[in-house]
Design a protein around this motif. Structure first.
Motif, PDB file in Angstrom:
ATOM      1  N   CYS A  41      24.363  39.008  87.012  1.00 54.02           N
ATOM      2  CA  CYS A  41      23.422  39.093  85.895  1.00 54.02           C
ATOM      3  C   CYS A  41      22.955  37.671  85.569  1.00 54.02           C
ATOM      4  CB  CYS A  41      24.130  39.710  84.689  1.00 54.02           C
ATOM      5  SG  CYS A  41      23.105  39.802  83.206  1.00 54.02           S
ATOM      6  N   SER A  43      22.736  36.472  82.832  1.00 52.47           N
ATOM      7  CA  SER A  43      23.633  35.972  81.779  1.00 52.47           C
ATOM      8  C   SER A  43      24.812  35.207  82.380  1.00 52.47           C
ATOM      9  CB  SER A  43      24.156  37.131  80.942  1.00 52.47           C
ATOM     10  OG  SER A  43      23.090  37.833  80.349  1.00 52.47           O
ATOM     11  N   HIS A  63      30.059  40.924  84.741  1.00 56.50           N
ATOM     12  CA  HIS A  63      30.213  42.044  83.814  1.00 56.50           C
ATOM     13  C   HIS A  63      29.418  43.262  84.275  1.00 56.50           C
ATOM     14  CE1 HIS A  63      26.959  39.902  81.156  1.00 56.50           C
ATOM     15  NE2 HIS A  63      26.394  40.590  82.115  1.00 56.50           N
ATOM     16  N   CYS A  89      29.944  44.805  79.803  1.00 53.50           N
ATOM     17  CA  CYS A  89      30.040  43.510  79.111  1.00 53.50           C
ATOM     18  C   CYS A  89      31.171  43.441  78.089  1.00 53.50           C
ATOM     19  CB  CYS A  89      28.724  43.226  78.400  1.00 53.50           C
ATOM     20  SG  CYS A  89      27.313  43.237  79.509  1.00 53.50           S
ATOM     21  N   CYS A 158      25.420  46.574  83.152  1.00 44.97           N
ATOM     22  CA  CYS A 158      24.766  45.672  82.182  1.00 44.97           C
ATOM     23  C   CYS A 158      23.254  45.905  82.188  1.00 44.97           C
ATOM     24  CB  CYS A 158      25.090  44.200  82.431  1.00 44.97           C
ATOM     25  SG  CYS A 158      24.142  43.129  81.313  1.00 44.97           S
TER      26      CYS A 158
HETATM   27 ZN    ZN Z   1      24.447  41.068  81.994  1.00 45.56          ZN
END
Ligand code: ZN
Ligand code: NAP
Length: 349
Positions: A41, A43, A63, A89, A158
């Motif tokens: 991801c 993130s 995640h 997550c 996610c």
């Molecule tokens: Zn994510």
């Protein structure tokens, strides 16, 4: 237990390197998962590069976890050995506050615990899914239904739930016009989910490069935003805009392409503030909103919907040795459309 093979970052912005990590001994409500695939991801990248602030190292990201239950604690009732499960997550929350009771653990009043780079209620830092095993409370593992392959399911944990949540909340469905900004991991899931919900979907991407893919995913219109006056021609067009862009975006220009009372939902999380003219939301009584992942019941509902509608992520599977190059490709917007790590290729050290 011997250490578990994982990919870990030692310092901010450093590379992912093979490492052995210790997982906690199984608690009564824990399950041990043999992780098969872990999605990358954006993130993860923001975090390890400290684009969101200081992170805690060494850090194992991940995640978007899909695997098979290998062992269960004495009091586990929801899952059994051999079940296909996913972890997203969240890995803990108080379980008793109004939000937890409502299945919105991401808003836990005591504080939800993230899957990595988060301090657990036991004071230990959590480590994520770029690893061959993961230990988690059974409450935070969801079932991956038959009909969804584990590799294509991983990103749903996610990217799937993060786009499902605002589409559901703001009523995407037959008769609604949805625009998705940015065709990356979240963006391509937003398109697939909105199409499966029955909405009319437009993709707004920087260049023309992803046009055929977007139409193949079910979008009816594709707009390359770099084209002159591309947004000007769309004024007042959409009920819902899902902005998945990981960088700054000209909010006023995008608010202007909403119909009156329409909503622009930001799920992208760039590190710098957006700039918005008050008149852009006051005019047309438009809504500028955000959305943060989703709770466990909604995650299960989304997975069941995906199995029913044949929706999985469009993935590129990489070996552990190619993960650092994959990070750069994500940042370049070059991935079609989510990178998934085959965790079997993580070497033991
Ligand atoms: Zn994510
Ligand atoms: P991604 O795969 O990198 O996709 C982001 C897309 O944004 C790119 O494919 C690109 O689309 C566009 N983009 C990238 N850089 C851009 C730039 N400089 N200017 C304009 N457009 C640009 O990332 P992701 O994994 O989908 O994540 C997207 C964002 O959502 C990240 O900030 C991530 O941290 C955040 N996120 C939020 C939540 C939440 O709960 N709200 C959950 C997960 C992730 P085009 O090439 O089509 O233009």
């Amino acid at each position: 237990m011997s250490p578990v093979a994982a990919l870990s970052v030692a310092t901010a912005g450093g590379p992912l390197e093979p490492a052995g990590i210790e997982l906690r001994p199984l608690r009564d409500d824990d399950i041990r998962i043999d992780v098969k695939f872990a999605g990358i991801c954006h993130s993860d990248i923001h975090t390890v590069r400290e684009e969101w602030g200081e992170a805690h190292f060494p850090l194992v990201p991940g995640h978007e976890i899909a695997g098979v239950v290998a062992e269960v604690g004495a009091a586990v009732t929801r899952h059994k050995v051999g079940d296909r499960v996913g972890v997203g997550c969240l890995v803990d929350s108080c379980g008793t506050c109004e939000f937890c009771k409502d299945g919105q653990e991401q808003f836990c009043s005591t504080g939800s615990v993230g899957t990595y780079n988060s301090k657990g209620y036991d004071g230990e830092w959590t480590q994520g899914g770029y690893a061959q095993q993961h230990v988690v409370s059974e409450r935070f593992a969801v079932k991956i239904p038959e009909g969804l392959e584990l590799d294509e399911a991983a990103p749903l944990l996610c990217a799937g739930i993060t786009t499902w949540e605002p589409l559901k909340r703001w009523g995407a469905g037959p008769g609604s016009k949805v625009a998705v900004v940015g065709l990356g991991g979240l963006g391509h899931m937003a398109v697939k989910l909105a199409v499966a919900m029955g909405a009319e979907v437009t993709v707004l991407s920087r260049s023309a490069a992803k046009r055929d893919d977007a139409l193949g995913l079910g979008a009816v219109t594709y707009v390359a935003t770099a084209d002159e006056d591309a947004l000007g021609k769309l004024k007042g067009s959409f009920d819902i805009i899902i902005n998945t862009v990981s960088a700054d975006l000209a909010m006023d220009d995008y608010l202007a392409i909403l119909r009156p009372l329409g909503v622009l939902v930001n799920v992208g999380l760039p590190s710098e503030p957006y700039s918005v003219r008050p008149g852009s939301v006051v005019g047309g009584s438009r809504v500028l909103a955000g959305s943060n992942i989703g709770g466990i019941p909604a995650t299960q509902e989304m997975l069941d919907f995906c199995a029913e509608h044949g929706v999985g992520a469009t993935i590129e599977t990489v070996d552990a040795k190619d993960v650092n190059a994959a990070y750069d490709r994500v940042v370049d917007g070059d991935v079609r459309y989510r990178v998934v790590i085959d965790t079997a290729t993580i070497p033991a050290v």
